[in-house]
Design a protein around this motif. Structure first.
Motif, PDB file in Angstrom:
ATOM      1  N   PHE A 124       0.685  -1.302   0.072  1.00 23.79           N
ATOM      2  CA  PHE A 124       0.139   0.121  -0.009  1.00 23.79           C
ATOM      3  C   PHE A 124       0.988   1.334  -0.072  1.00 23.79           C
ATOM      4  O   PHE A 124       0.644   2.366  -0.762  1.00 23.79           O
ATOM      5  CB  PHE A 124      -1.047  -0.037   1.277  1.00 23.79           C
ATOM      6  CG  PHE A 124      -1.940  -0.975   1.122  1.00 23.79           C
ATOM      7  CD1 PHE A 124      -2.927  -0.987  -0.147  1.00 23.79           C
ATOM      8  CD2 PHE A 124      -2.251  -1.995   1.817  1.00 23.79           C
ATOM      9  CE1 PHE A 124      -3.939  -1.887  -0.207  1.00 23.79           C
ATOM     10  CE2 PHE A 124      -3.415  -3.037   1.898  1.00 23.79           C
ATOM     11  CZ  PHE A 124      -4.044  -2.746   0.776  1.00 23.79           C
ATOM     12  N   ALA A 125       1.693   1.242   0.807  1.00 26.03           N
ATOM     13  CA  ALA A 125       2.655   2.603   1.071  1.00 26.03           C
ATOM     14  C   ALA A 125       3.666   2.604  -0.249  1.00 26.03           C
ATOM     15  O   ALA A 125       3.673   3.809  -0.600  1.00 26.03           O
ATOM     16  CB  ALA A 125       3.603   2.443   2.191  1.00 26.03           C
ATOM     17  N   GLU A 126       4.483   1.688  -0.519  1.00 24.91           N
ATOM     18  CA  GLU A 126       5.510   1.757  -1.696  1.00 24.91           C
ATOM     19  C   GLU A 126       5.015   1.437  -3.004  1.00 24.91           C
ATOM     20  O   GLU A 126       5.640   2.096  -3.675  1.00 24.91           O
ATOM     21  CB  GLU A 126       6.541   1.192  -1.108  1.00 24.91           C
ATOM     22  CG  GLU A 126       7.207   1.460   0.319  1.00 24.91           C
ATOM     23  CD  GLU A 126       7.632   2.644   0.267  1.00 24.91           C
ATOM     24  OE1 GLU A 126       8.326   3.233  -0.570  1.00 24.91           O
ATOM     25  OE2 GLU A 126       7.391   3.329   1.501  1.00 24.91           O
ATOM     26  N   CYS A 127       4.073   0.661  -3.228  1.00 27.67           N
ATOM     27  CA  CYS A 127       3.802   0.053  -4.438  1.00 27.67           C
ATOM     28  C   CYS A 127       2.434   0.997  -4.886  1.00 27.67           C
ATOM     29  O   CYS A 127       1.954   0.645  -6.032  1.00 27.67           O
ATOM     30  CB  CYS A 127       3.455  -1.218  -4.623  1.00 27.67           C
ATOM     31  SG  CYS A 127       4.880  -2.026  -4.237  1.00 27.67           S
ATOM     32  N   ASP A 128       1.731   1.872  -4.038  1.00 27.51           N
ATOM     33  CA  ASP A 128       0.592   2.414  -4.343  1.00 27.51           C
ATOM     34  C   ASP A 128      -0.622   1.670  -4.828  1.00 27.51           C
ATOM     35  O   ASP A 128      -1.393   2.060  -5.507  1.00 27.51           O
ATOM     36  CB  ASP A 128       1.019   3.432  -5.272  1.00 27.51           C
ATOM     37  CG  ASP A 128      -0.005   4.828  -5.255  1.00 27.51           C
ATOM     38  OD1 ASP A 128      -0.674   5.053  -4.077  1.00 27.51           O
ATOM     39  OD2 ASP A 128      -0.336   5.364  -6.486  1.00 27.51           O
ATOM     40  N   ASP A 130      -4.258   0.009  -4.459  1.00 28.78           N
ATOM     41  CA  ASP A 130      -5.467   0.327  -3.866  1.00 28.78           C
ATOM     42  C   ASP A 130      -6.254  -0.961  -3.327  1.00 28.78           C
ATOM     43  O   ASP A 130      -7.141  -0.710  -2.535  1.00 28.78           O
ATOM     44  CB  ASP A 130      -6.504   0.842  -4.816  1.00 28.78           C
ATOM     45  CG  ASP A 130      -5.769   2.392  -5.203  1.00 28.78           C
ATOM     46  OD1 ASP A 130      -5.298   3.075  -4.335  1.00 28.78           O
ATOM     47  OD2 ASP A 130      -6.076   2.556  -6.527  1.00 28.78           O
ATOM     48  N   ARG A 174      -6.848  -0.219   0.430  1.00 26.13           N
ATOM     49  CA  ARG A 174      -6.081   0.633   1.081  1.00 26.13           C
ATOM     50  C   ARG A 174      -6.584   1.396   2.553  1.00 26.13           C
ATOM     51  O   ARG A 174      -6.268   1.549   3.175  1.00 26.13           O
ATOM     52  CB  ARG A 174      -5.351   1.771   0.126  1.00 26.13           C
ATOM     53  CG  ARG A 174      -4.619   2.827   0.844  1.00 26.13           C
ATOM     54  CD  ARG A 174      -4.537   4.012   0.121  1.00 26.13           C
ATOM     55  NE  ARG A 174      -3.876   3.617  -1.118  1.00 26.13           N
ATOM     56  CZ  ARG A 174      -2.666   3.473  -1.612  1.00 26.13           C
ATOM     57  NH1 ARG A 174      -1.846   3.587  -0.810  1.00 26.13           N
ATOM     58  NH2 ARG A 174      -2.414   3.149  -2.940  1.00 26.13           N
TER      59      ARG A 174
END
Length: 187
Positions: A124-128, A130, A174
């Motif tokens: 969620f944080a680095e690969c974005d 959803d 997310r």
């Protein structure tokens, strides 16, 4: 971001140190019971080495993939955790799946939850991403408990076209991952 750590684990790209433990996992009937069609793979270090090479290439191509799970206290490879496209289940695509496999000696220690929790946060944080899914054989209650602890919620049951075995698809968004949880946040 690679390697990644938790309190007890190191998550790193797979390498030659993983050949023996990965080959042994794939040859263990209890480990493979709910994987694919349930077949045990005969020990084949060459096949495992090719699989490790593909896993390393996936990281280069997509920015996520399979990581070895190493117990920091011992330096031993317990198994792996992955963020990958579940091509074996086309009906849910596009999607990214979180999955794990540990050697039987490492079951029951919370390592799958700890490793997958760290990789879920990375997704969620680095690969974005959803939404992340996780897929288990309908009878695999150990994986269901890990999914529950991670906040993944049951979505539906289906059948894998390649071998006809029933699976349950779980998912987390997310937004749901960022909501306060009754469980302490995993590393």
């Amino acid at each position: 971001m690679i390697p990644m750590t938790t309190d007890r684990l190191l998550l790193r790209l797979p390498d030659d140190d993983d050949l023996a433990p990965f080959t042994a996992m794939n040859a263990d009937p209890e480990v493979m019971r709910y994987i694919g069609d349930g077949s045990v793979l005969p020990p084949d270090p060459d096949r495992t080495a090719a699989w490790i090479a593909r896993a390393r290439r996936e990281w280069q191509a997509s920015g996520h993939g399979l990581l070895s799970v190493v117990v920091r206290e011992t330096g031993l490879t317990a198994g792996w955790v992955t963020l990958t496209v579940p091509a074996f289940l086309p009906e849910i695509l596009p999607a990214v799946e979180i999955g794990w496999r540990l050697g039987r000696a490492y079951w029951g220690n919370g390592y799958a939850t700890e490793a997958a929790g760290r990789l879920l946060r990375f997704g969620f944080a680095e690969c974005d991403l959803d939404r992340i899914v996780s897929i288990r054989h309908v009878d695999n209650q150990r994986s269901r408990r890990v999914m529950d602890k991670l906040g993944l919620r049951f979505a539906f049951e289906t059948v894998v076209p390649g071998h006809g075995r029933p699976v349950a698809v779980h998912e987390i968004t997310r937004a749901a991952h960022e909501e306060p949880s009754p469980h302490p946040r995993l590393p």
